[in-house]
Design an enzyme around this catalytic site. Structure first.
Site, PDB file in Angstrom:
ATOM      1  CG  HIS A 130     -27.339 -60.424   9.559  1.00 54.76           C
ATOM      2  ND1 HIS A 130     -27.730 -59.800   8.392  1.00 54.76           N
ATOM      3  CD2 HIS A 130     -26.105 -59.916   9.850  1.00 54.76           C
ATOM      4  CE1 HIS A 130     -26.786 -58.955   8.001  1.00 54.76           C
ATOM      5  NE2 HIS A 130     -25.802 -59.006   8.873  1.00 54.76           N
ATOM      6  CD  GLU A 131     -23.775 -60.672  12.711  1.00 51.35           C
ATOM      7  OE1 GLU A 131     -22.702 -60.869  12.104  1.00 51.35           O
ATOM      8  OE2 GLU A 131     -24.384 -59.586  12.640  1.00 51.35           O
ATOM      9  CG  HIS A 134     -22.204 -61.689   7.613  1.00 46.49           C
ATOM     10  ND1 HIS A 134     -22.123 -61.160   6.338  1.00 46.49           N
ATOM     11  CD2 HIS A 134     -22.845 -60.757   8.364  1.00 46.49           C
ATOM     12  CE1 HIS A 134     -22.697 -59.961   6.320  1.00 46.49           C
ATOM     13  NE2 HIS A 134     -23.151 -59.697   7.523  1.00 46.49           N
ATOM     14  CD  GLU A 204     -24.082 -56.231   6.518  1.00 46.25           C
ATOM     15  OE1 GLU A 204     -25.088 -56.495   7.198  1.00 46.25           O
ATOM     16  OE2 GLU A 204     -22.938 -56.630   6.818  1.00 46.25           O
TER      17      GLU A 204
END
Length: 285
Positions: A130-131, A134, A204
């Site tokens: 997930h990071e 980003h 997100e």
């Protein structure tokens, strides 16, 4: 679609800042606020990563000091076709994580000691995926600029409020009058906050989807979110966590400090909705 939405929201936020300048001081104020906006974007581009890492006393690690974490990040970065980011650990029992950096070549990921104790290997891979999503989407810079602009708008609103109380502003047409004052004090900061939070939420969902692809199984991330959400609601907030950086984390670190900030007033989408989307994604694979 989410990127188009983000672009429109960023334009609205910058336009709002310029409108405040116009309401407070006419054309000259609008020009000044435009210059300030450009300056803030430049500052955020170069220094936002080092500032937030220092704020949380994050310590950089390597393959020798934290081999399992470092090697997992390296594996996932390769999956995402990204350069190897710097890896940091924050000494906190509260499980959470964030990414920072102005672009993929200058990125960093940080995890708390708590997240390494609470989550298993697969779940941590979901969080790191997930990071890295980003990083891949360049969300960190977008969110940092949005937060900076919203912060300046709120600061100007506070100054205008005290100026109105003590009568240090004139109410003539050139300075925007009473309507300009009300716009600056009430409407603008509320609108800025809503726009900033909308930007954060839209990024997100995309990071969850791409993160599930990077780690290889969206259910890893879904399980991780479930656990992190529980701890965010039932433990003390992350030390030194602030509203200005809450949007950066995978789960809002101030979750249990909120009264009932839902929907429009949340930096993150509802965790239950994020988990539902990830499970649907896994079912479609």
């Amino acid at each position: 679609m989410n990127m188009l939405k983000t672009t429109v929201l960023m334009a609205l936020l910058t336009g709002l800042m310029i409108a405040i300048g116009g309401a407070v001081a006419g054309e000259s104020g609008a020009v000044i606020m435009c210059i300030i906006s450009i300056g803030m974007n430049f500052f955020s581009y170069w220094f936002s990563d080092s500032m937030v890492l220092k704020m949380y006393d994050a310590k950089q690690v390597d393959a020798n000091s934290a081999p399992q974490l470092y090697n997992l990040v390296a594996k996932l970065a390769q999956n995402a076709n990204l350069p190897m980011p710097r890896v940091y650990i924050i000494n906190s029992d509260v499980p959470n994580a964030f990414a920072t950096g102005r672009n993929p070549e200058h990125a960093a990921v940080a995890v708390t000691t708590g997240i390494m104790n609470v989550l298993d290997y697969n779940e941590i891979s979901g969080v790191l995926g997930h990071e890295l999503a980003h990083v891949k989407h360049r969300d960190i810079l977008i969110s940092t600029i949005a937060a900076s602009i919203a912060g300046v708008i709120s600061m100007i609103a506070n100054i205008a409020q005290w100026a109105a109380i003590f009568g240090t502003r004139s109410d003539d047409e050139d300075n925007g009058g009473i309507f300009g004052t009300l716009f600056t004090i009430i409407v603008a900061p509320l609108a800025a906050m809503l726009i900033q939070m909308a930007i954060s939420r839209s990024r997100e969902y995309d990071a969850d989807k791409t993160g599930g692809e990077i780690c290889g199984n969206p259910l890893y991330l879904a399980s991780a979110l479930e656990k992190i959400e529980y701890y965010a609601q039932h433990s003390a907030p992350l030390h030194d966590a602030s509203p200005a950086t809450a949007h950066m984390f995978i789960i809002n670190p101030l979750e249990n400090a909120k009264v009932a900030l839902k929907g429009l007033f949340s930096t993150h989408p509802a965790t239950s909705e994020r988990i539902a989307r990830l499970r649907q994604q896994a079912g479609n694979n």
